[in-house]
Design an enzyme around this catalytic site. Structure first.
Site, PDB file in Angstrom:
ATOM      1  N   CYS A  52     -15.912   2.055 -27.310  1.00 41.20           N
ATOM      2  CA  CYS A  52     -17.225   2.646 -27.552  1.00 41.20           C
ATOM      3  C   CYS A  52     -17.989   2.894 -26.266  1.00 41.20           C
ATOM      4  CB  CYS A  52     -17.996   1.786 -28.538  1.00 41.20           C
ATOM      5  SG  CYS A  52     -17.231   1.970 -30.145  1.00 41.20           S
ATOM      6  N   GLY A  99       0.765  -1.239   0.000  1.00 45.60           N
ATOM      7  CA  GLY A  99       0.000   0.000   0.000  1.00 45.60           C
ATOM      8  C   GLY A  99       0.795   1.287   0.000  1.00 45.60           C
TER       9      GLY A  99
HETATM   10  N1  LLP Z   1      -1.308  -7.159  -0.121  1.00 40.04           N
HETATM   11  C1  LLP Z   1      -2.626  -7.393  -0.273  1.00 40.04           C
HETATM   12  C2  LLP Z   1      -3.280  -8.369   0.583  1.00 40.04           C
HETATM   13  C3  LLP Z   1      -3.344  -6.695  -1.256  1.00 40.04           C
HETATM   14  O1  LLP Z   1      -4.652  -6.915  -1.394  1.00 40.04           O
HETATM   15  C4  LLP Z   1      -2.673  -5.759  -2.089  1.00 40.04           C
HETATM   16  C5  LLP Z   1      -3.388  -5.039  -3.121  1.00 40.04           C
HETATM   17  C6  LLP Z   1      -1.304  -5.566  -1.895  1.00 40.04           C
HETATM   18  C7  LLP Z   1      -0.645  -6.274  -0.901  1.00 40.04           C
HETATM   19  C8  LLP Z   1      -0.500  -4.603  -2.718  1.00 40.04           C
HETATM   20  O2  LLP Z   1      -0.938  -3.281  -2.594  1.00 40.04           O
HETATM   21  P1  LLP Z   1      -0.086  -2.118  -3.300  1.00 40.04           P
HETATM   22  O3  LLP Z   1       1.252  -2.082  -2.636  1.00 40.04           O
HETATM   23  O4  LLP Z   1       0.032  -2.456  -4.745  1.00 40.04           O
HETATM   24  O5  LLP Z   1      -0.868  -0.869  -3.090  1.00 40.04           O
HETATM   25  N2  LLP Z   1      -6.198  -2.076  -8.696  1.00 40.04           N
HETATM   26  C9  LLP Z   1      -6.024  -1.039  -7.708  1.00 40.04           C
HETATM   27  C10 LLP Z   1      -5.219  -1.501  -6.543  1.00 40.04           C
HETATM   28  C11 LLP Z   1      -5.824  -2.724  -5.888  1.00 40.04           C
HETATM   29  C12 LLP Z   1      -4.934  -3.272  -4.806  1.00 40.04           C
HETATM   30  C13 LLP Z   1      -5.399  -4.626  -4.407  1.00 40.04           C
HETATM   31  N3  LLP Z   1      -4.635  -5.182  -3.353  1.00 40.04           N
HETATM   32  C14 LLP Z   1      -5.349   0.164  -8.367  1.00 40.04           C
HETATM   33  O6  LLP Z   1      -5.020   0.088  -9.539  1.00 40.04           O
HETATM   34  O7  LLP Z   1      -5.184   1.208  -7.715  1.00 40.04           O
END
Ligand code: LLP
Length: 414
Positions: A334, A223
């Protein structure tokens, strides 16, 4: 922000060589981000588990592995990709949400570390494995953090994890089956910019940890927020590293031994490494605004339309800044598929060096959740992907063809 090359290779040369739409990833940038993360947590026993949902290209997975980064997967298919990339079972964490127990058993049999995210699977895992296999428990700490509501995962109404308020139920199941709980896990959300959310979540997990005697791991998820444009607030890694490391070391001392501290970053490692290259099909001068229509759309890069997210966009074919215009950059799908969202989360315009049909329009922060979320909507094929390592461009996925679109179609006349 305007970057016309990746390492020393011009984006327009890559577009000419590989065609567009094209995803380009800078491997050296990924390696740099790994080093930053390690440095921020240099005082603890850190393990980085790349959340591969961000970008599952095999070459990226292998690059991570080569640089000592382990992996977090969320489906049997991602598990398979991780194994194919050369990861050993125990280097893989399986962090699914609400899946059938069969998937959990499959990952456990492959030797993966499992994050159990509801009381049902905790019970089933206990019944099946007792204390013969260790597992982690995913906790929902009731903390608010994340770029927008859709990507916040630790708040009270989130579907993820077992509520921290169900501690008694968790402990009863663990005791009933004499389970070996080797870790506690939480993931706050994505694009979390304030260090507070991380520290609140961490302190909730660390408090709870005293109720478990066999812990080896505290997994604080991913995150970390990266920059999408100049001046963006990002997670201050030095600050988060210091605050969390201190809390963790303090906890370890009280717990009686030093555990491993795990993180599962996705965006932090790969977002900024990616650039998406498209071609302007036409520049449409409408009485009210000017549209740049590119040869892609929400089928390839859906984040702006899904989350209103900001991706820096520039004309890679024109470095002359003396003539600029405001453009609304849109796709060919579209339905409305605007790429150029404003800073306040609305469809908007971007000031760019003058665009002519045929120019290469580049979008930044395209390394995470872009290709991995691409679809074949409008029966368009998915783009090719290129990885640039030490000044060399390597094709790591070819562009799909019509055959890929028809692959599973059963052509019957009824
Ligand atoms: N760990 C878990 C359990 C997760 O669900 C996620 C992301 C991460 C780690 C990694 O999070 P990151 O470091 O990438 O923020 N599609 C969305 C983001 C969805 C994230 C889902 N889970 C976007 O494009 O902003």
């Amino acid at each position: 922000m305007s970057y016309h090359s990746v390492q020393h290779i011009k984006l327009t040369d890559l577009a000419n060589q590989f065609g567009t739409p094209l995803y380009v990833y800078d491997a050296n940038k990924i390696i740099e981000k790994i080093a930053i993360l390690r440095d921020s947590f240099k005082n603890v026993h850190l393990k980085i588990k790349y959340a591969c949902k961000a970008n599952t290209n095999l070459a990226i997975l292998k690059l991570m592995r080569k640089h000592g980064v382990e992996i977090d997967v969320v489906s049997p298919e991602e598990l398979h990709l991780a194994l194919k990339a050369g990861y050993a079972g125990e280097q893989i964490t399986f962090t699914p949400s609400g899946v059938a127990f069969e998937e959990i058993a499959l990952a456990a049999e492959a030797g993966a570390r499992i994050n159990l995210d509801n009381l049902d699977v905790l019970e089933k895992f206990g019944q099946k494995y007792g204390n013969t296999k260790g597992a982690l428990i995913r906790i929902k700490p009731h903390v608010f953090g994340g770029g927008n509501e859709k990507i916040m995962t630790a708040h009270p109404e989130s579907k993820f994890g077992i509520s921290i308020h169900q501690k008694a139920e968790i402990l009863a199941i663990v005791e009933k089956y004499n389970m070996k709980i080797i870790g506690l896990h939480q993931h706050t959300g994505s694009d979390v910019k304030n260090a507070d959310a991380f520290t609140q979540a961490a302190s909730a997990i660390l408090d709870l940890a005293f109720s478990f005697k066999d812990l080896e791991i505290i997994d604080l998820g991913g995150g970390f927020k990266v920059a999408y444009k100049d001046g963006d607030i990002i997670t201050d890694m030095q600050e988060v590293g210091e605050v969390l490391s201190n809390a963790f070391l303090d906890f370890s001392q009280k717990y009686g031994r030093e555990l491993q501290l795990w993180f599962e970053p996705g965006k932090f490692l790969v977002s900024e490494a990616g650039t998406f290259l498209t071609t302007a099909n036409t520049v449409k001068h409408d009485p009210i605004k000017t549209f740049v229509c590119v040869n892609s759309g929400l089928n390839h890069l859906g984040r702006p339309m899904m989350y209103g997210s900001y991706h820096d966009i520039f004309n890679a074919s024109n470095e002359d800044e003396s003539v600029q215009e405001e453009y609304r950059v849109v796709g060919y799908i579209c339905e409305t598929d605007t790429f150029s969202w404003s800073v306040d989360g609305k469809q908007g315009e971007r000031r760019m060096n003058q665009v002519r049909a045929g120019d290469i329009i580049a979008m930044k922060n395209a390394g995470a959740y872009c290709y991995s979320m691409a679809s074949q909507y409008n029966s368009r094929v998915r783009p090719a992907e290129v990885l640039v390592l030490d000044g060399q461009a390597h094709l790591i996925r070819q562009r799909e063809t019509l055959e890929d679109i028809l692959r599973n179609t059963i052509d019957i006349d009824l």
